[in-house]
Design an enzyme around this catalytic site. Structure first.
Site, PDB file in Angstrom:
ATOM      1  N   LYS A 119       0.819  -1.223   0.000  1.00 44.93           N
ATOM      2  CA  LYS A 119       0.000   0.000   0.000  1.00 44.93           C
ATOM      3  C   LYS A 119       0.843   1.257   0.000  1.00 44.93           C
ATOM      4  O   LYS A 119       0.483   2.248  -0.633  1.00 44.93           O
ATOM      5  CB  LYS A 119      -0.941   0.017   1.215  1.00 44.93           C
ATOM      6  CG  LYS A 119      -2.176  -0.839   1.055  1.00 44.93           C
ATOM      7  CD  LYS A 119      -3.249  -0.357   2.031  1.00 44.93           C
ATOM      8  CE  LYS A 119      -4.517  -1.175   1.946  1.00 44.93           C
ATOM      9  NZ  LYS A 119      -5.536  -0.679   2.890  1.00 44.93           N
ATOM     10  N   LYS A 202      -9.239 -11.497  -8.326  1.00 46.11           N
ATOM     11  CA  LYS A 202     -10.248 -11.444  -7.264  1.00 46.11           C
ATOM     12  C   LYS A 202     -11.366 -10.466  -7.652  1.00 46.11           C
ATOM     13  O   LYS A 202     -11.098  -9.417  -8.235  1.00 46.11           O
ATOM     14  CB  LYS A 202      -9.566 -10.954  -5.977  1.00 46.11           C
ATOM     15  CG  LYS A 202     -10.140 -11.556  -4.717  1.00 46.11           C
ATOM     16  CD  LYS A 202      -9.279 -11.215  -3.512  1.00 46.11           C
ATOM     17  CE  LYS A 202     -10.170 -11.218  -2.279  1.00 46.11           C
ATOM     18  NZ  LYS A 202      -9.454 -11.014  -1.037  1.00 46.11           N
ATOM     19  N   LYS A 205     -14.277  -4.355  -5.714  1.00 47.45           N
ATOM     20  CA  LYS A 205     -15.100  -3.151  -5.839  1.00 47.45           C
ATOM     21  C   LYS A 205     -14.389  -2.089  -6.665  1.00 47.45           C
ATOM     22  O   LYS A 205     -15.019  -1.168  -7.165  1.00 47.45           O
ATOM     23  CB  LYS A 205     -15.418  -2.596  -4.460  1.00 47.45           C
ATOM     24  CG  LYS A 205     -14.184  -2.081  -3.727  1.00 47.45           C
ATOM     25  CD  LYS A 205     -14.504  -1.490  -2.380  1.00 47.45           C
ATOM     26  CE  LYS A 205     -13.221  -0.989  -1.728  1.00 47.45           C
ATOM     27  NZ  LYS A 205     -13.387  -0.665  -0.326  1.00 47.45           N
TER      28      LYS A 205
END
Ligand code: TRP
Length: 340
Positions: A119, A202, A205
């Site tokens: 991240k 995967k 969203k």
């Protein structure tokens, strides 16, 4: 020191960062419901808003997403009487224990977290300090309830190991058996939901293509359209799972069917072997609509009643504090904080 007995207690959290998919439902919420219904556990489920703000969140979106997540939990079957359902920031003991853990965890441990490295990326200088400390707050979420079992996805396994390391170091440093060594309950492959457009990715969203996912807010029409348009191949369904190894999209639809029907993937093949996808997709679409459309309808209904949602969250926070406050007080005492 004698082994301490801990009450069997489940804790898990989901970030209210917007956009709930079938992956959240099958991989997390449905499993949370199963643990709620299993008996033998006290179940505590949390909307981790303090974790969400480790990266930028628009304030009004954060409020909306927290309430929507609460509606999602309830629509999925979390009963706010049976489970404790609340948002993290209304229970200040999380942040308070989190601080103690910031002083237990070592920089080296935190720097090794793969999620931090992914991240923060090359721009770690500009990442928030909260993003670095994220796993210590996660340990506090779990340990402030003395939780013993933590259902999480594969991607959270390392954070759970860190939680165990923090508990062990705290116990060792202060010569106590105070925090339990919590067990991860990792999802099986069958609940890992992949993109409807690429069976190797995967379901997410954040995929720009809405057709790649089923949202928990999708209505019957959208659900059935997306399933009918899902990527597949021209071959009929085989009789063994092994033959699906090189057919990730086919395997994904079988997994989704199995998870929704609560049967083994092999049992789906036993029922549908030889079928072509045109046919199988109709069966899957019927099943998905039957299981998921009532959830989106209920979410929409709950979202009309903000006062009701806020009431549930407030009541959940009260119940959470009843457990967390005495555990935090003992931790403060162990560390040497004067209470007067
Ligand atoms: N890190 C988890 C995730 O992104 C969310 C989370 C925060 C959590 N605190 C937790 C999960 C405690 C389990 C237990 O999925």
């Amino acid at each position: 020191m004698a082994d301490t007995e801990f009450t069997p207690r489940v804790f898990s959290g989901i970030q209210p960062s917007g956009g709930l998919t079938l992956g959240n439902y099958l991989g997390a919420m449905k499993r949370f419901v199963d643990m709620q219904e299993a008996g033998g556990f006290q179940t505590i489920y949390c909307m981790v808003d303090l974790h969400a703000i480790t990266v930028w969140q628009n304030p009004s979106d954060l409020k909306k997403n927290t309430r929507e997540l609460c509606a999602g939990f309830i629509a999925a079957g979390i009963d706010p009487e049976k489970s404790i359902l609340f948002n993290q920031s209304q229970v200040p003991e999380h942040a308070q224990l989190g601080w103690l853990f910031n002083c237990v965890a070592r920089m080296g441990w935190m720097g090794r977290m793969t999620q931090w490295k992914d991240k923060a990326g090359k721009n770690a200088e500009n990442a928030s300090l909260g993003l670095f400390a994220y796993p210590a707050l996660m340990a506090a979420d779990i340990l402030v309830y003395h939780a013993t079992h933590v259902p999480v996805g594969e991607d959270q396994k390392q954070h759970l190991e860190l939680t165990r390391d923090i508990a062990a170091k705290f116990n060792h440093d202060f010569g106590v058996e105070f925090f339990p060594i919590a067990e991860p309950v990792i999802e099986g492959a069958a609940t890992r939901v992949m993109s409807l457009k690429d069976g190797t990715k995967k379901m997410s969203k954040s995929d720009p293509a809405d057709a790649s996912r089923i949202n928990m807010t999708d209505d019957a029409d959208a659900i059935s359209k997306k399933i009918r348009k899902a990527k597949t191949d021209p071959d009929p369904l085989p009789d063994s799972l092994k033959e699906l190894d090189a057919r990730p999209e086919a395997r994904n639809l079988i997994n989704i069917y199995a998870a929704l029907a609560e049967i083994e993937p092999q049992a789906v093949l036993d029922q549908h072997q030889g079928a072509l996808f045109g046919h199988f997709k109709m069966a899957l679409s019927d099943l998905a609509v039957a299981k998921l459309a009532p959830i989106s309808t209920e979410m929409a209904r709950l979202m009309q009643d903000q006062a009701e949602i806020d009431h549930i969250l407030g009541r959940g926070a009260e119940r959470a504090r009843e457990i967390a406050a005495p555990i935090l007080a003992q931790a403060y005492d162990i560390v040497g904080m004067v209470r007067s």
